[in-house]
Design a protein around this motif. Structure first.
Motif, PDB file in Angstrom:
ATOM      1  N   HIS A 471     -38.688  29.540  14.006  1.00  0.00           N
ATOM      2  CA  HIS A 471     -40.018  29.944  13.530  1.00  0.00           C
ATOM      3  C   HIS A 471     -39.900  30.382  12.074  1.00  0.00           C
ATOM      4  O   HIS A 471     -39.923  31.583  11.767  1.00  0.00           O
ATOM      5  CB  HIS A 471     -40.565  31.091  14.374  1.00  0.00           C
ATOM      6  N   GLU A 493     -47.122  43.158  15.030  1.00  0.00           N
ATOM      7  CA  GLU A 493     -47.810  41.977  14.512  1.00  0.00           C
ATOM      8  C   GLU A 493     -46.839  40.937  13.960  1.00  0.00           C
ATOM      9  O   GLU A 493     -47.025  39.742  14.163  1.00  0.00           O
ATOM     10  CB  GLU A 493     -48.772  42.411  13.411  1.00  0.00           C
ATOM     11  N   GLY A 495     -43.783  40.670  14.866  1.00  0.00           N
ATOM     12  CA  GLY A 495     -42.775  40.297  15.865  1.00  0.00           C
ATOM     13  C   GLY A 495     -41.494  41.096  15.807  1.00  0.00           C
ATOM     14  O   GLY A 495     -40.456  40.636  16.295  1.00  0.00           O
TER      15      GLY A 495
ATOM     16  N   ARG B 219     -38.214  38.698  24.082  1.00  0.00           N
ATOM     17  CA  ARG B 219     -39.182  38.167  25.047  1.00  0.00           C
ATOM     18  C   ARG B 219     -38.464  37.344  26.117  1.00  0.00           C
ATOM     19  O   ARG B 219     -38.835  37.382  27.291  1.00  0.00           O
ATOM     20  CB  ARG B 219     -40.213  37.314  24.323  1.00  0.00           C
ATOM     21  N   TYR B 230     -44.777  34.881  33.946  1.00  0.00           N
ATOM     22  CA  TYR B 230     -45.957  35.084  33.096  1.00  0.00           C
ATOM     23  C   TYR B 230     -46.981  33.977  33.304  1.00  0.00           C
ATOM     24  O   TYR B 230     -46.639  32.839  33.567  1.00  0.00           O
ATOM     25  CB  TYR B 230     -45.552  35.130  31.619  1.00  0.00           C
ATOM     26  N   ASP B 233     -51.967  32.841  29.006  1.00  0.00           N
ATOM     27  CA  ASP B 233     -52.041  33.181  27.591  1.00  0.00           C
ATOM     28  C   ASP B 233     -50.727  33.709  27.046  1.00  0.00           C
ATOM     29  O   ASP B 233     -50.272  33.299  25.980  1.00  0.00           O
ATOM     30  CB  ASP B 233     -53.165  34.195  27.356  1.00  0.00           C
ATOM     31  N   THR B 234     -50.128  34.653  27.767  1.00  0.00           N
ATOM     32  CA  THR B 234     -48.852  35.195  27.298  1.00  0.00           C
ATOM     33  C   THR B 234     -47.819  34.083  27.227  1.00  0.00           C
ATOM     34  O   THR B 234     -47.046  33.989  26.267  1.00  0.00           O
ATOM     35  CB  THR B 234     -48.360  36.300  28.242  1.00  0.00           C
ATOM     36  N   VAL B 236     -48.239  30.954  26.717  1.00  0.00           N
ATOM     37  CA  VAL B 236     -48.491  30.105  25.550  1.00  0.00           C
ATOM     38  C   VAL B 236     -48.079  30.829  24.274  1.00  0.00           C
ATOM     39  O   VAL B 236     -47.390  30.280  23.417  1.00  0.00           O
ATOM     40  CB  VAL B 236     -49.988  29.700  25.463  1.00  0.00           C
ATOM     41  N   GLN B 237     -48.486  32.079  24.186  1.00  0.00           N
ATOM     42  CA  GLN B 237     -48.204  32.854  22.970  1.00  0.00           C
ATOM     43  C   GLN B 237     -46.699  32.966  22.721  1.00  0.00           C
ATOM     44  O   GLN B 237     -46.235  32.893  21.589  1.00  0.00           O
ATOM     45  CB  GLN B 237     -48.829  34.242  23.129  1.00  0.00           C
ATOM     46  N   TRP B 238     -45.949  33.158  23.776  1.00  0.00           N
ATOM     47  CA  TRP B 238     -44.500  33.316  23.618  1.00  0.00           C
ATOM     48  C   TRP B 238     -43.772  31.991  23.462  1.00  0.00           C
ATOM     49  O   TRP B 238     -42.595  31.961  23.150  1.00  0.00           O
ATOM     50  CB  TRP B 238     -43.923  34.059  24.833  1.00  0.00           C
ATOM     51  N   GLY B 239     -44.456  30.900  23.750  1.00  0.00           N
ATOM     52  CA  GLY B 239     -43.818  29.597  23.625  1.00  0.00           C
ATOM     53  C   GLY B 239     -43.195  29.094  24.918  1.00  0.00           C
ATOM     54  O   GLY B 239     -42.498  28.082  24.926  1.00  0.00           O
ATOM     55  N   ASP B 242     -46.893  25.043  26.653  1.00  0.00           N
ATOM     56  CA  ASP B 242     -47.651  24.566  25.505  1.00  0.00           C
ATOM     57  C   ASP B 242     -49.147  24.778  25.648  1.00  0.00           C
ATOM     58  O   ASP B 242     -49.843  24.904  24.650  1.00  0.00           O
ATOM     59  CB  ASP B 242     -47.355  23.072  25.291  1.00  0.00           C
TER      60      ASP B 242
END
Lengths: 584, 584
Positions: A471, A493, A495, B219, B230, B233-234, B236-239, B242
């Motif tokens: 990232h 925010e 990370g 994470r 999980y 949304d979480t 997706v947010q964490w990767g 997708d």
């Protein structure tokens, strides 16, 4: 409490059911061995002699056969145990701090025809699994420290193998920049672990042979299965050693190589810093040092570690820093934390979670943080930074869950923030503990350039770059936030923290996380953490700790090695190992 | 003989002393389970359904609860065992060879709310250590094959998680290029192995989370310790995934993603090649296929494998190659050798040494070698090369000693020489066996560009570059010797063989080497070979096999997982695991 045990008890321990606990088992007269202590100094060495002549030091291994750390074995033929390696570690450290004038180090042996026979087999055979693993980890770290001195301190190590270097003896040589073997018609280098003991060379041997010395795979295979090893010409041709000389040329050639290495060094010389005895107080379950304290909660199987910021601003210049010597705050805290890490790892294996806190003035921390970078050309400041780097690397390979808690009063800034980055999780209180001190200043963290280059992990990346691996945008955002206090929300925010909650939820969150952690399988956690902590590229160092160590630990746990008829157990008894032939 | 056992017997086996041998232990009525067979086809799948609609295939997992490979467990909730994965492997292969028109593959589940619960726990709990390790290896290879299809065959895999993907279920998704989870308020992705079972996700999960999906370390730590996982949304947010969509949008969104992936593919379409049943004959201790045969010497714990060169020159063009289909020599030998490797690994664990020979006309081999490169833009020739590459990678991670013998009559040229390069050692006869055939032509080997690019190892290097890692001059010298026969002396000179002796010494040398090999600890050999075979850079693939697998194997051998009160053993019984809390 240590895990060193005698044969029968060790056998019991190896087959213990889970839940039976890891009771300390004493030696034959049922006395539990004392906790292992890492304090020593050249005046009390039993196994090594350190002498300095101008810019060349000579470190001579002559192991006291009766000087084993625990009873049950004799350290014949310069074989070693943890006690021998603790002295070596001390010598490596003192050469760096006390001897800025030393530009090359000749490591040689004090016996005839045998440089070093490696780790003592009887010691390994009688040791518990945990002891063996921990012993290998420490010896690996010490050898990495030798390579670190060669690469970053202008202090080149030369292995002057005046006799056979077998197993761990050869691995010791592999940590040196230059390996010279005497040509006496009989001395060899060898890795006899696979053929004789049914285990792997446990201190990086396999990896360094192919990945540092670039020995061809098939030759490495021949070498690691040939118990007697190889002599001069073949060893040179294959790259196992750099040169071989007969006895009549020996002293002259070694001296010439040492002088040559010294002549290429940019090490400054000058006055060293004496590593005076650590100021450590143990009071029940609390250990205190200047700037570091630890408190054990045995019921929770946890230790709470607090690192304190500096009491004063740093000295104005390098001369002032040198004058402070071991009292220079970054060195004082590094020495203390290094000692604590070693003691906890060796003596407190049931404490599965290490919870880190910091306390103090972040501004003052940042002054030191800046100084480490500004004065990095100064030999002493450079050494302090390198030592701190190595300490952090110890954390990376520590088989304990590392949790950072960030609260009001903390000073996670720059170099101290690195401790949080080394942790598996970072919990940050958003705001203050209203019921404790509603007027407190909420915690902040500060990123600096120290987090972005001075203290790389074994994988060659900084912990910041590892955190945001894959990232680049997030890494850039973190870089853009350097040098300013980030409150919990800002830190979250970009990370930098795992969780940022206000005090209504924070204490519960941390408590539950620690309780949950303490309920999980210690082995699964060790494997999980070892896989998560190192992303991206691999190096000799990460391969040694990640790949080689894991295979070795597996083998150390297999009946073919440690069962009653396993190769490690029966070695030297005249009996032949009996194997289950299944390939797994 | 397989290693699948029921509880008590498995427990016995886990604590067996070395030398007790690895007796096959049968199921409850003491019948030894049959050898595992890897032959299957979509018409006889019990656990998967494969359908093709235009350029999109859908592979649906609906595991037959009663369809376990061995007795003792039910495959509830789309949990899987080796038998389920054998079908998956078959589907992956057929999609590549039989369906050049398929450009994206949607993998989904046939149950409600549960995509896949991962490897069957009861199966794991009752299996021997060797079985678990072998099972994980095969499943890893199949998932690597999915990634290989996405990267090199223009066949993108999409995980359409229509319910929870737990453990191995999520790891299956991680092998796909695109992970979509249904948003139904309850379905999650999770890796519950650490908290629930005290083991690691065994199929690359930890590595792919941080090194492929680039999930932040802390994470990843939260994720791998949170048994329930999980949601949308979480995740997706964490990767971790997708995208997530509610049921009402599901079919449309998945179809759109599949169409999008297909639209980006350069896969050719056209007529496929049917993977007809293998022509395999087993006669006592001999297995024969077209172009591959193997003969077992149980007393020596060795198998001699001979790969035969082509009988004729290759077809003139791609159309001719396609017409030959499975009879195209490189494909026929790859299919045969792949099957042999799998059977030997799974069913013959006591055969520790695999000795490879080739026989045939090197010139003809070179014609095929050239064709694989010249026609590499043809989809079918490309697939053949990729399959051969994957077969060679299987050899790299095979826990057996691999020895190549190069004699008169052999045809180690180009792509067949790669087998020798994969071996741990290469023994080449210098000259001929005077007493056998004094007029024979001495063996030669031929290096080609195939050895320098087409068939990389998991570390991203060719075997040739790995062989000369750190010695660019030697690599250049080898390259300068491409395309011409090298006799033993020439091959030795540029470092292509371990040993080149004339027949007076050769037979003794090889015999003694094999005898010595057979006397060494199987575990130590496995660890040693795993460390020597992969030099230099690491990738997700080498990390999975080198680092993650080694830690998993260690944990699989620890009482905290597999002891009578270990987490894996007691799972599902209602009892709580009891741990030895020592951190190792």
């Amino acid at each position: 409490m240590t895990a060193v045990q005698h044969d029968e008890q060790a056998a019991q321990s190896e087959t213990a059911q889970p839940g039976s606990g890891s009771q300390p088992v004493g030696d034959t007269d049922t006395q539990a061995p004392p906790a292992v202590d890492f304090d020593t100094n050249p005046g009390s060495y039993r196994h090594w002699a350190l002498s300095v002549d101008g810019d060349v030091a000579t470190l001579t291994m002559k192991v006291d056969e009766d000087g084993g750390l625990v009873p049950g074995y004799e350290l014949k033929m310069n074989s070693y145990d943890l006690g021998v390696d603790i002295e070596l570690y001390d010598a490596v450290q003192r050469l760096r701090f006390e001897h800025p004038e030393v530009k090359s180090v000749v490591m040689t042996g004090g016996l005839d025809r045998m440089f070093c026979a490696g780790a003592n087999i009887r010691m390994l055979a009688q040791s518990s699994h945990a002891w063996k693993v921990n012993f290998c980890k420490f010896t690996n770290e010490t050898r990495n420290g030798i390579e670190d001195a060669t690469e970053f301190s202008g202090q080149t190590w030369i292995a002057a193998l005046n006799g056979t270097a077998a197993g761990g003896g050869y691995e010791l040589a592999l940590a040196c920049d230059d390996i010279v073997l005497i040509d006496d018609g009989s001395s060899t280098v060898s890795l006899p672990e696979v053929p004789l003991l049914g285990v792997l060379p446990g201190t990086g041997g396999l990896t360094r042979v192919v990945d540092k010395r670039f020995v061809r795979k098939d030759r490495a295979d021949l070498f690691a299965t040939k118990s007697e090893g190889y002599r001069g010409d073949t060893a040179v041709q294959w790259g196992l050693i750099d040169a071989t000389f007969p006895k009549r040329e020996w002293d002259e050639q070694i001296a010439a190589r040492a002088a040559d290495a010294a002549s290429r060094s940019t090490r400054s010389g000058g006055q060293g810093v004496a590593l005076t005895p650590l100021d450590r107080t143990i009071d029940g379950d609390t250990i205190r040092y200047p700037y570091v304290s630890a408190s054990v909660d045995r019921a929770a199987r946890r230790v709470d570690i607090t690192v304190e910021g500096p009491a004063d601003s740093p000295p104005a210049d390098a001369a002032g820093v040198l004058e402070q010597g071991v009292d220079y705050w970054p060195l004082a805290l590094t020495r203390a934390l290094d000692d604590l890490v070693l003691r906890l790892r060796t003596n407190e294996q049931d404490l599965g979670s290490w919870v880190f806190r910091t306390s103090g003035d972040a501004e003052r921390v940042l002054e030191y943080d800046a100084q480490l970078r500004e004065l990095s050309q100064d030999w002493f400041v450079n050494e302090v930074g390198l030592f701190y780097k190595r300490l952090l690397k110890r954390l990376d390979v520590t088989s304990r869950s590392l949790i950072a808690v960030i609260e009001p009063g903390s000073c996670y800034a720059g170099l101290l923030l690195e401790i949080a980055l080394a942790a598996d999780r970072q919990y940050m209180l958003d705001g203050v503990y209203e019921d404790v001190d509603a007027d407190a200043t909420p915690a902040t963290i500060v990123l600096t350039a120290c987090n972005d280059g001075l203290l790389p992990m074994g994988n060659g990346l900084t912990r910041l770059a590892s955190r945001f691996y894959g990232h680049d945008d997030a890494l850039e955002a973190a870089r853009a936030a350097f040098d300013r206090p980030l409150d919990a929300r800002a830190a979250d925010e970009i990370g930098m923290v795992t969780s940022a909650l206000d005090d209504i939820d924070f204490e519960d969150e941390v408590r539950i996380a620690l309780e949950e952690r303490a309920s999980l399988s210690p082995d699964a956690l060790t494997g999980m953490e070892a896989n998560h902590r190192f992303v991206g590229p691999e190096t000799v160092e990460t391969k040694v700790f990640g790949r080689l160590t894991a295979w070795q630990n597996w083998i150390f746990n297999r009946p073919n090695a440690v069962g009653e008829q396993g190769a490690l157990k029966v070695y030297g008894t005249g009996a032949k190992a009996k194997f289950n032939w299944e390939r797994v």
